[in-house]
Write a protein that holds these residues in place. Structure first.
Motif, PDB file in Angstrom:
ATOM      1  N   GLY A  32      94.066  29.271  34.216  1.00 43.54           N
ATOM      2  CA  GLY A  32      95.121  29.129  33.225  1.00 43.54           C
ATOM      3  C   GLY A  32      95.032  30.278  32.232  1.00 43.54           C
ATOM      4  N   GLY A  33      94.840  29.966  30.966  1.00 44.91           N
ATOM      5  CA  GLY A  33      94.677  31.006  29.958  1.00 44.91           C
ATOM      6  C   GLY A  33      93.233  31.295  29.627  1.00 44.91           C
ATOM      7  N   LEU A  34      92.297  30.646  30.334  1.00 43.33           N
ATOM      8  CA  LEU A  34      90.874  30.828  30.065  1.00 43.33           C
ATOM      9  C   LEU A  34      90.306  31.900  30.987  1.00 43.33           C
ATOM     10  CD1 LEU A  34      88.418  29.739  28.452  1.00 43.33           C
ATOM     11  CD2 LEU A  34      87.996  28.192  30.372  1.00 43.33           C
ATOM     12  N   LEU A  35      89.684  32.914  30.392  1.00 41.10           N
ATOM     13  CA  LEU A  35      89.106  34.020  31.147  1.00 41.10           C
ATOM     14  C   LEU A  35      87.586  33.977  31.083  1.00 41.10           C
ATOM     15  CD1 LEU A  35      91.306  37.046  29.961  1.00 41.10           C
ATOM     16  CD2 LEU A  35      91.746  35.467  31.844  1.00 41.10           C
ATOM     17  N   GLU A  36      86.953  34.394  32.177  1.00 39.80           N
ATOM     18  CA  GLU A  36      85.519  34.658  32.199  1.00 39.80           C
ATOM     19  C   GLU A  36      85.342  36.156  32.378  1.00 39.80           C
ATOM     20  OE1 GLU A  36      83.201  32.428  34.908  1.00 39.80           O
ATOM     21  OE2 GLU A  36      83.956  30.475  34.255  1.00 39.80           O
ATOM     22  N   VAL A  37      84.629  36.776  31.445  1.00 40.23           N
ATOM     23  CA  VAL A  37      84.459  38.229  31.444  1.00 40.23           C
ATOM     24  C   VAL A  37      82.976  38.545  31.555  1.00 40.23           C
ATOM     25  CG1 VAL A  37      84.827  40.365  30.136  1.00 40.23           C
ATOM     26  CG2 VAL A  37      86.538  38.532  30.048  1.00 40.23           C
ATOM     27  N   SER A  38      82.639  39.397  32.481  1.00 43.89           N
ATOM     28  CA  SER A  38      81.243  39.816  32.663  1.00 43.89           C
ATOM     29  C   SER A  38      81.046  41.219  32.123  1.00 43.89           C
ATOM     30  CB  SER A  38      80.876  39.782  34.156  1.00 43.89           C
ATOM     31  OG  SER A  38      81.724  40.642  34.902  1.00 43.89           O
ATOM     32  N   GLY A  39      79.842  41.466  31.601  1.00 42.28           N
ATOM     33  CA  GLY A  39      79.498  42.806  31.155  1.00 42.28           C
ATOM     34  C   GLY A  39      79.909  43.157  29.751  1.00 42.28           C
ATOM     35  N   LEU A  40      80.447  42.217  28.978  1.00 43.55           N
ATOM     36  CA  LEU A  40      80.872  42.514  27.600  1.00 43.55           C
ATOM     37  C   LEU A  40      80.301  41.466  26.665  1.00 43.55           C
ATOM     38  CD1 LEU A  40      82.617  44.243  25.665  1.00 43.55           C
ATOM     39  CD2 LEU A  40      84.465  42.610  26.054  1.00 43.55           C
ATOM     40  N   SER A  41      79.538  41.895  25.682  1.00 43.67           N
ATOM     41  CA  SER A  41      78.993  41.007  24.663  1.00 43.67           C
ATOM     42  C   SER A  41      79.844  41.134  23.411  1.00 43.67           C
ATOM     43  CB  SER A  41      77.534  41.376  24.360  1.00 43.67           C
ATOM     44  OG  SER A  41      77.022  40.564  23.320  1.00 43.67           O
ATOM     45  N   ALA A  42      80.503  40.049  23.030  1.00 40.61           N
ATOM     46  CA  ALA A  42      81.395  40.063  21.869  1.00 40.61           C
ATOM     47  C   ALA A  42      81.220  38.772  21.094  1.00 40.61           C
ATOM     48  CB  ALA A  42      82.849  40.225  22.306  1.00 40.61           C
ATOM     49  N   PRO A  43      81.309  38.820  19.767  1.00 47.27           N
ATOM     50  CA  PRO A  43      81.127  37.605  18.961  1.00 47.27           C
ATOM     51  C   PRO A  43      82.318  36.663  19.071  1.00 47.27           C
ATOM     52  CG  PRO A  43      81.726  39.453  17.567  1.00 47.27           C
ATOM     53  CD  PRO A  43      81.521  40.017  18.933  1.00 47.27           C
ATOM     54  N   VAL A  44      82.077  35.377  18.837  1.00 48.31           N
ATOM     55  CA  VAL A  44      83.145  34.376  18.849  1.00 48.31           C
ATOM     56  C   VAL A  44      84.163  34.721  17.759  1.00 48.31           C
ATOM     57  CG1 VAL A  44      83.687  31.955  18.454  1.00 48.31           C
ATOM     58  CG2 VAL A  44      81.663  32.573  19.777  1.00 48.31           C
ATOM     59  N   GLY A  45      85.418  34.669  18.116  1.00 49.02           N
ATOM     60  CA  GLY A  45      86.487  34.993  17.181  1.00 49.02           C
ATOM     61  C   GLY A  45      86.979  36.420  17.290  1.00 49.02           C
ATOM     62  N   ALA A  46      86.275  37.258  18.045  1.00 46.89           N
ATOM     63  CA  ALA A  46      86.683  38.653  18.181  1.00 46.89           C
ATOM     64  C   ALA A  46      87.916  38.771  19.069  1.00 46.89           C
ATOM     65  CB  ALA A  46      85.540  39.484  18.763  1.00 46.89           C
ATOM     66  N   LEU A  47      88.785  39.713  18.757  1.00 46.92           N
ATOM     67  CA  LEU A  47      89.957  39.996  19.570  1.00 46.92           C
ATOM     68  C   LEU A  47      89.643  41.108  20.563  1.00 46.92           C
ATOM     69  CD1 LEU A  47      92.981  39.859  17.087  1.00 46.92           C
ATOM     70  CD2 LEU A  47      92.330  38.186  18.810  1.00 46.92           C
ATOM     71  N   CYS A  48      90.132  40.957  21.766  1.00 44.62           N
ATOM     72  CA  CYS A  48      89.908  41.950  22.814  1.00 44.62           C
ATOM     73  C   CYS A  48      91.235  42.275  23.492  1.00 44.62           C
ATOM     74  CB  CYS A  48      88.921  41.428  23.859  1.00 44.62           C
ATOM     75  SG  CYS A  48      87.294  41.005  23.204  1.00 44.62           S
ATOM     76  N   HIS A  49      91.304  43.483  24.072  1.00 47.26           N
ATOM     77  CA  HIS A  49      92.480  43.842  24.851  1.00 47.26           C
ATOM     78  C   HIS A  49      92.113  43.859  26.320  1.00 47.26           C
ATOM     79  CE1 HIS A  49      90.865  47.933  25.406  1.00 47.26           C
ATOM     80  NE2 HIS A  49      90.582  47.906  24.116  1.00 47.26           N
ATOM     81  N   VAL A  50      92.988  43.304  27.138  1.00 49.76           N
ATOM     82  CA  VAL A  50      92.780  43.219  28.582  1.00 49.76           C
ATOM     83  C   VAL A  50      93.777  44.160  29.248  1.00 49.76           C
ATOM     84  CG1 VAL A  50      92.686  41.696  30.583  1.00 49.76           C
ATOM     85  CG2 VAL A  50      92.126  40.799  28.308  1.00 49.76           C
ATOM     86  N   GLN A  51      93.282  45.197  29.906  1.00 49.00           N
ATOM     87  CA  GLN A  51      94.147  46.182  30.542  1.00 49.00           C
ATOM     88  C   GLN A  51      94.389  45.763  31.991  1.00 49.00           C
ATOM     89  OE1 GLN A  51      92.837  50.185  30.099  1.00 49.00           O
ATOM     90  NE2 GLN A  51      94.506  51.060  31.309  1.00 49.00           N
ATOM     91  N   HIS A  52      95.641  45.409  32.295  1.00 48.84           N
ATOM     92  CA  HIS A  52      95.963  44.962  33.650  1.00 48.84           C
ATOM     93  C   HIS A  52      96.921  45.915  34.350  1.00 48.84           C
ATOM     94  CE1 HIS A  52      99.987  43.367  32.470  1.00 48.84           C
ATOM     95  NE2 HIS A  52      99.386  43.202  31.318  1.00 48.84           N
TER      96      HIS A  52
END
Length: 443
Positions: A32-52
């Motif tokens: 759904g809208g839930l992603l699992e990302v490997s190789g990136l350590s980021a704090p809770v609440g951080a915004l990320c960009h996903v390049q597709h």
């Protein structure tokens, strides 16, 4: 030969080439809208960009960790997302942009304009989760807050820095009531967080309040119901962060949150995606604690002298006043206004059930004479409502109950006091004077 490439070079972007080191992760799973990302350590609440794609990007917010992978939730749709898409950090983790430039603007949960004007550019930052202070910094409520509504000013007097809930089922008049308060209230800044509501209501609110003299003091943060749950929750946090910023400047802020129930629904969706079990009627504990954390950020500040007067609408599903969200909100708020469907069906607006409504600070900010008049009014209304069927059937015999006799004699005047036209504004002094006139003949 070189001339052949001139047209190609002219169309290349003029942005400088960024050769700096960047850390990124890869999308390994999407549910759904839930992603699992490997190789990136980021704090809770951080915004990320996903390049597709080469130039297409989506935004996602970190919501947790599991089995060495970072869990994120998209701020949009997952259409065209593919496995292995690159994910990188963007912006300052755990903070949002704030500032005077937001005054007179309508923005979404990310601070992007929805009013068709230019982007809001400001360098000031504020923690999205708020600035935690000691309990003693939240000073007492000492001044009355003028809502512009006669029934509220006279019978459930609210104070500057108080947190108030408007509780009712759907279609009873919550939105109309907050419109009246937003127009008539005395405040330096009015911030409206329209979270999970219909897009039509957002458009109506912006059209009404973003024009005329009230525009320069108003900010609208709108995230309609069809947006992602984390963006709806982020919109509520952003609106509260803006209110905290202006309070730190020593200003009196009116924060309107419509609705607190939709915020709880968004928090519930996120918690269930993370596997948290439902407890109270399907609400995980973290969803209900989100309400507490959000409401506790309002109030008076002893350090700056500013205040946030919070007005939170609470949707009672099926008119059930024992709903978990309603019950949680009632326990943490400093007062509540209950709207009754039965009263609305009689054509009385605003449909305030004055017997069920309460201000916990009224006794501290009103004089004894005013308080006594309000208690007398409540007593008469309660007596009439308890015997309403007997009176309407003609089964009551006059003289059997002195208080009921007085309530019957004054019933029309009492209902007139509670009723108010949408465009009418009644100041606090006028409200108290009208209340005093009701009982002048009894003196």
């Amino acid at each position: 030969m070189i001339s052949r490439f001139e047209s190609v070079v002219a169309n290349l972007p003029a942005e400088p080439l960024d050769l700096g080191f960047r850390r990124y992760g890869l999308v390994s799973a999407c549910d759904g809208g839930l992603l699992e990302v490997s190789g990136l350590s980021a704090p809770v609440g951080a915004l990320c960009h996903v390049q597709h794609g080469r130039r297409d990007t989506l935004k996602a917010e970190v919501i947790g960790f599991r089995n060495g992978k970072t869990m994120m939730m998209l701020l949009g749709d997952a259409v065209s997302l593919r496995p292995g898409s690159r994910v990188g950090l963007c912006g300052a983790p755990g903070s949002v942009k704030v500032g005077e430039r937001f005054l007179g603007r309508a923005v979404d949960g990310e601070g992007k304009p929805i009013d068709g004007r230019e982007a809001v550019r400001t360098a000031e930052q504020w923690p999205v989760g708020g600035v935690r202070v000691g309990a003693l910094d939240r000073t007492r409520v000492r001044e009355t807050f003028d809502t512009g509504i006669r029934a509220l000013n006279g019978l459930t007097t609210f104070g500057v820095g108080q947190r108030v809930g408007v509780m009712a089922g759907s279609g009873v008049g919550k939105s109309v009531l907050i419109d009246m308060i937003a127009k008539g209230a005395q405040a330096d800044v009015v911030i409206a967080g329209l979270i999970g509501e219909r897009a039509r209501e957002v458009s109506d609110f912006v059209e009404k309040h973003m024009a005329g003299p009230t525009r320069d003091r108003t900010i609208v943060v709108a995230v309609p119901a069809d947006y992602a749950p984390n963006l709806r929750l982020r919109g509520a946090l952003f609106a509260t962060s803006l209110a905290e910023y202006f309070r730190s400047q020593g200003k009196r802020v009116l924060l309107i949150m419509d609705s607190l129930t939709r915020v709880a629904h968004a928090a519930r969706e996120i918690a269930l995606l993370l596997g948290e079990p439902g407890a109270a009627r399907g609400y995980p504990p973290s969803a209900l604690s989100t309400i507490t954390k959000l409401v506790e950020r309002a109030g008076n500040s002893g350090q700056s002298g500013g205040s946030i007067t919070g007005l939170y609408t609470v949707l009672a599903d099926g008119d059930n006043q024992d709903d978990p969200v309603v019950d949680t909100a009632r326990s943490i708020l400093d007062g509540h206004i209950v709207l009754s469907r039965d009263i609305a069906q009689r054509g009385q607006y605003p449909a305030i059930d004055i017997g069920a409504s309460l201000s916990r600070v009224m006794a501290d900010i009103t004089d004894p004479a005013h308080l006594a008049l309000a208690k007398s009014f409540r007593g008469l209304m309660a007596s009439y409502e308890a015997n309403r069927d007997l009176v309407l059937m003609g089964a009551y015999r006059a003289g059997a109950d002195a208080q009921l006799d007085q309530a019957i004699a004054k019933h029309h005047a009492l209902v007139e006091y509670l009723s108010q036209d949408v465009k009418e504004r009644c100041s606090f002094a006028q409200s108290v004077s009208a209340l005093n006139d009701l009982f002048t003949d009894d003196a």
